[in-house]
Design an enzyme around this catalytic site. Structure first.
Site, PDB file in Angstrom:
ATOM      1  N   GLU A 188      63.365  51.232   0.743  1.00 41.00           N
ATOM      2  CA  GLU A 188      64.739  51.684   0.546  1.00 41.00           C
ATOM      3  C   GLU A 188      65.651  51.210   1.677  1.00 41.00           C
ATOM      4  OE1 GLU A 188      62.054  53.567   0.388  1.00 41.00           O
ATOM      5  OE2 GLU A 188      62.080  54.806  -1.417  1.00 41.00           O
ATOM      6  N   LEU A 189      65.129  51.240   2.916  1.00 37.11           N
ATOM      7  CA  LEU A 189      65.984  50.842   4.041  1.00 37.11           C
ATOM      8  C   LEU A 189      66.318  49.360   3.956  1.00 37.11           C
ATOM      9  CD1 LEU A 189      67.437  51.724   6.597  1.00 37.11           C
ATOM     10  CD2 LEU A 189      65.410  51.066   7.902  1.00 37.11           C
ATOM     11  N   LYS A 190      65.324  48.560   3.617  1.00 31.64           N
ATOM     12  CA  LYS A 190      65.570  47.116   3.460  1.00 31.64           C
ATOM     13  C   LYS A 190      66.684  46.888   2.450  1.00 31.64           C
ATOM     14  CE  LYS A 190      63.431  43.074   1.322  1.00 31.64           C
ATOM     15  NZ  LYS A 190      63.379  42.106   2.411  1.00 31.64           N
TER      16      LYS A 190
ATOM     17  N   ILE B 181      55.754  19.630   7.799  1.00 33.62           N
ATOM     18  CA  ILE B 181      54.714  20.606   8.128  1.00 33.62           C
ATOM     19  C   ILE B 181      54.056  21.163   6.869  1.00 33.62           C
ATOM     20  CG2 ILE B 181      54.246  22.724   9.442  1.00 33.62           C
ATOM     21  CD1 ILE B 181      55.002  20.225  11.107  1.00 33.62           C
TER      22      ILE B 181
ATOM     23  N   GLU C 173      49.261  34.549  18.790  1.00 34.85           N
ATOM     24  CA  GLU C 173      49.608  35.949  18.542  1.00 34.85           C
ATOM     25  C   GLU C 173      48.418  36.892  18.709  1.00 34.85           C
ATOM     26  OE1 GLU C 173      51.392  36.024  14.747  1.00 34.85           O
ATOM     27  OE2 GLU C 173      50.364  37.849  14.137  1.00 34.85           O
TER      28      GLU C 173
ATOM     29  N   HIS D  78      64.695  26.872  11.606  1.00 37.63           N
ATOM     30  CA  HIS D  78      65.118  28.263  11.413  1.00 37.63           C
ATOM     31  C   HIS D  78      66.609  28.379  11.167  1.00 37.63           C
ATOM     32  CE1 HIS D  78      61.295  28.410  13.572  1.00 37.63           C
ATOM     33  NE2 HIS D  78      61.060  29.448  12.789  1.00 37.63           N
TER      34      HIS D  78
HETATM   35  N1  GLN Z   1      52.156  24.666   6.047  1.00 38.68           N
HETATM   36  C1  GLN Z   1      52.977  25.796   6.299  1.00 38.68           C
HETATM   37  C2  GLN Z   1      54.396  25.528   5.816  1.00 38.68           C
HETATM   38  O1  GLN Z   1      54.849  24.447   5.948  1.00 38.68           O
HETATM   39  C3  GLN Z   1      53.010  26.142   7.757  1.00 38.68           C
HETATM   40  C4  GLN Z   1      53.909  27.309   8.064  1.00 38.68           C
HETATM   41  C5  GLN Z   1      53.571  28.021   9.340  1.00 38.68           C
HETATM   42  O2  GLN Z   1      52.704  27.607  10.068  1.00 38.68           O
HETATM   43  N2  GLN Z   1      54.219  29.102   9.623  1.00 38.68           N
HETATM   44  O3  GLN Z   1      55.056  26.398   5.329  1.00 38.68           O
END
Ligand code: GLN
Ligand code: ZN
Length: 779
Positions: A22-24, A452, A626, A715
């Site tokens: 709900e908050l989202k 990637i 992480e 990003h």
């Molecule tokens: N292969 C993934 C992508 O391109 C890698 C994403 C990630 O490492 N966060 O979305």
């Protein structure tokens, strides 16, 4: 001051996002302008009211400070920052004369606007939650700028509750802060402790005036050994802060300092010596302190010890009897013991009863609500004695026994295979030989270009996947749609001129869940949402049994893609560490054992990809950093099993098969040993946001394998210019030999739109061609 009794059962915090997010939904409606601040406040107040009622219904006391007031619109560290007026100068137009900021301004700090960058976001301890990093300088003016925390208590009181406000403590706040951009070199936020504590003191007085009996100050910063400030300085800060805050005669509530995520170690001595009334210790990740100094023992005996024995970070019902015994053992240290969760419950979903498809796991699981009920049971046991809760303890023990012997939890074939592994299974042999064979076979140009993995996930793709999941789109139609998308993505890459192609990952909702859905030993939830940051939630899979691969997972997609082009297509897998990090993992065996099982499943997948003609396989490990433990003593073991599981996954590959990996961060120095250990032929990393700072680390490490420091930040929708990209590539070439350098973006393109993606990749290729020409000319 006479200290009110601490409640016998409590939790350190509760999920804030709402059972149905709900908050989202409310927050995103506010961002989109569909509701105003008043409506958003009303939605939040309703959520808080529901939470309090729920927690009381589950057995926490209404009026004894057992219910934590732990709501946040976005993040608890951001909340602390705006409470003390720590708003960076670039946002000064958003604050009024009293340094207060309104709700819209608060979100601007978190999300930025226009060219104005938000606060940096980073991982919260070793969890998958992200907090916003306060920026503190010599001139940051600390002042009690926001009394939301007081108002929420008053709101609760009006509804008949006496709750316990929760705020990040001053030492952790500064340990987690970074120096403001205009601070002089070497400036330490912690040097501002005195000024900050004065504001906390004022806040505590305000809380006391409002009727608060207990306040919780979270100080997990003290359990984290990765913070680069001398330990002695940290301990001195802790002593100073709580000398001031707990000083006799000051108007304040009783103070409980909570230290989730690990042992306090020597910080426990400092807190024991202080005049605070209670300490909440994590007895799941940490252990009961032994060999304490006499002074420390004496100090602890005076305080309430809040035993964090229910795991706030994982979803198992667990061994309730053992948890009770651990809590009872704390009675050796103090006559006053309470039971709690080890951490806030913000890391687990709301309620197992919201899951209809997990029947076979049901008796084994405890989400937030079940954990609150467990706390209530143990608290009753502490008061009335073990026999009073014998039935509950026995039921939990029986469920645990049933879990450990249930089908699928231990798979003989998987275990036999893991037991038979030898060192040779973890090694690919000589890199120089691989390099020679791969160079010959792949015949790539200098400075090869690639991406990637993912391409933009359009609305169409998401709708097709959702319709397929609901059974409204047949398997054949779904496959046809995805293939059409793959073929578009291949054509686009060919046209742009990329050298190593990808299929774009349209069939994957999430890089971990996709594999969890296709491996045995996992289950996925329907409503198991957990806040990742702000309004962003993830739904971690549950890894409950031995892992095996019933059938090839990615092979058909990759083979299809390769059939469309002469250029090499990268097979795309998620690595074992990341699969573990972004799932709820079994707690009945070491993580390393689980990781090996995943590694073996991926090893088979790579063999099948090779057999289908795939010559390059990328195994993503964005979460490698992480999971790095908070305690240095645990690092060697972690690196051993994490690197080992990756090697196990990849070491079966042929010499000619080029193994790539992708890591999502730039603090390369921290984990360079791990990267060397992975022995991937090519590693791509995040680098653009830090303007390639990492290349210096690379140069000094002697790393001689292929490396692709991301040349632009995915990003943001910003399209980098050819000039900018050329400079970054040339800068990278100053430190990295041309033979090693790959050119790629920072990360996957899944969250981007096509317009900016195509423009950015075109510029990346233009820049690369330009640099190639000058490199070749100068030879
Ligand atoms: N292969 C993934 C992508 O391109 C890698 C994403 C990630 O490492 N966060 O979305
Ligand atoms: Zn990444």
């Amino acid at each position: 001051m006479t200290t009110p009794a601490f409640p016998t059962g409590t939790i350190l915090g509760y999920p804030r996002i709402g059972r149905r997010r709900e908050l989202k939904k409310a927050v995103e409606a506010f961002w989109a302008g569909r509701i105003d601040a008043v409506e958003l406040e009303a939605a939040a107040a309703e959520l808080r009211a529901t939470t309090r009622e729920r927690l009381a219904g589950l057995g926490l006391g209404r009026t004894d400070s057992a219910i934590p007031e732990s709501f946040s619109f976005y993040d608890q560290v951001l909340d602390a920052a705006v409470t003390v007026g720590a708003v960076p100068a670039r946002f000064s137009d958003l604050v009024d004369a009293d340094a207060a900021i309104d709700l819209a301004g608060y979100f601007t700090l978190a999300r930025g606007d226009g060219e104005r960058a938000p606060l940096e976001m980073t991982k919260w301890f070793d969890t998958n939650y992200h907090y916003l990093v306060p920026e503190i300088g010599p001139d940051t003016r600390f002042t009690l700028a926001n009394d939301r925390i007081v108002r929420e208590f008053v709101e609760a009181k009006a509804a008949g509750f006496v709750t316990r406000p929760v705020i990040v403590g001053p030492v952790t706040f500064l340990l987690l802060s970074k120096a403001a951009a205009d601070a002089p070199a070497g400036f330490q936020p912690l040097s501002r402790l005195g000024d900050l504590v004065a504001v906390y003191q004022e806040l505590l007085a305000r809380l006391a005036d409002a009727g608060v009996e207990w306040v919780q100050l979270d100080e997990p910063g003290l359990v984290n050994e990765s913070i680069e400030i001398p330990r002695a300085t940290q301990l001195e800060a802790l002593a100073t802060a709580y000398d001031v805050l707990a000083a006799g005669g000051s108007r304040r509530p009783a103070i409980v300092v909570a230290a989730p995520y690990g042992s306090l170690d020597d910080a426990l001595d400092v807190l024991a010596a202080s005049a605070i009334e209670a300490i909440a210790i994590d007895l799941v990740r940490g252990t009961l302190p032994i060999g304490l100094a006499d002074d420390t023992r004496a100090g602890l005996a005076d305080k309430t010890l809040v035993a964090g024995v229910i795991d706030g970070h994982n979803i198992w019902r667990g061994d309730l009897a053992a948890a009770f015994d651990t809590a009872a053992a704390v009675l050796d240290l103090s006559p006053s013991v309470a039971v709690s969760t080890s951490t806030s419950l913000q890391h687990v979903p709301h309620d197992v009863d919201d899951e209809s498809a997990l029947d076979h796991l049901n008796g084994w699981l405890a989400f937030a609500d079940q954990k609150v009920a467990q706390v209530a049971v143990l608290a009753r046991g502490l008061v009335d004695g073990r026999s009073a809760i014998a039935a509950e303890l026995d039921a939990a023990s029986a469920a645990l026994a049933q879990r450990l012997s249930a089908p699928g939890v231990r798979d003989g074939a998987v275990r036999a295979r893991a037991a038979a592994l030898t060192d040779a299974d973890f090694s690919r042999g000589d890199y120089a030989e691989r390099l020679a064979v791969q160079t010959e076979e792949l015949d790539l140009p200098p400075l090869p270009t690639t991406t990637i993995g993912s391409f933009p996930q359009t609305g169409e793709i998401r709708r097709a996947r959702a319709a397929h999941n609901r059974g409204e789109l047949s398997e054949a139609d779904y496959v046809a749609e995805m293939r059409a998308e793959i073929s578009r993505v291949v054509d686009l890459q060919e046209e742009i001129g990329l050298d190593v192609l990808v299929h774009g990952e349209p069939e994957r909702n999430d890089m971990v869940q996709y594999f969890a859905e296709n491996l045995d030993g996992f289950d996925v939830t329907e409503n198991g949402w957990v806040q990742s940051y702000g309004s962003r939630c993830t739904r971690p899979s549950i890894l409950w049994g031995d892992v095996s691969r019933p059938a090839p997972i990615t092979v058909e997609w990759s083979a299809y893609t390769q059939s469309l082009t002469e250029k090499p297509v990268k097979g795309m897998l998620t690595g074992p560490v990341t699969i573990l990090a972004w799932s709820f993992v079994r707690d009945d065996q070491p993580l390393g054992e689980t990781a090996r099982q995943v590694g073996l499943a991926l090893r088979d997948e790579i063999a099948d990809l090779e057999a289908a003609g795939i010559r390059i396989v990328q195994v993503d490990e964005p979460a490698l950093r992480e999971l790095l433990p908070l305690k240095k003593a645990d690092h060697a073991d972690y690196l051993d099993w994490s690197v080992g599981s990756f090697r196990l996954a990849t070491a079966g590959a042929r010499t000619a098969t080029q193994i790539h990996t992708h890591l999502c961060y730039s603090e390369f120095g921290v984990i360079i040993d791990a990267i060397l250990g992975l022995d991937a032929d090519v590693t791509s990393i995040e680098a653009a946001r830090s303007r390639m700072e990492v290349v210096a680390d690379l140069e000094s490490s002697g790393f001689d394998h292929g490396i692709g420091p991301g040349v632009y930040d995915i990003h943001s929708p910003r399209v980098p210019s050819v000039t900018e990209l050329t400079e970054l590539i040339e800068h990278a070439l100053d430190a990295i030999p041309e033979r090693q350098l790959w050119i790629n973006p920072d990360c996957g393109l899944k969250t981007r739109g096509y317009d900016e993606t195509v423009a950015s990749l075109r510029n990346m290729l233009d820049a690369t061609r330009g640099v190639r020409a000058s490199v070749t000319a100068s030879v």
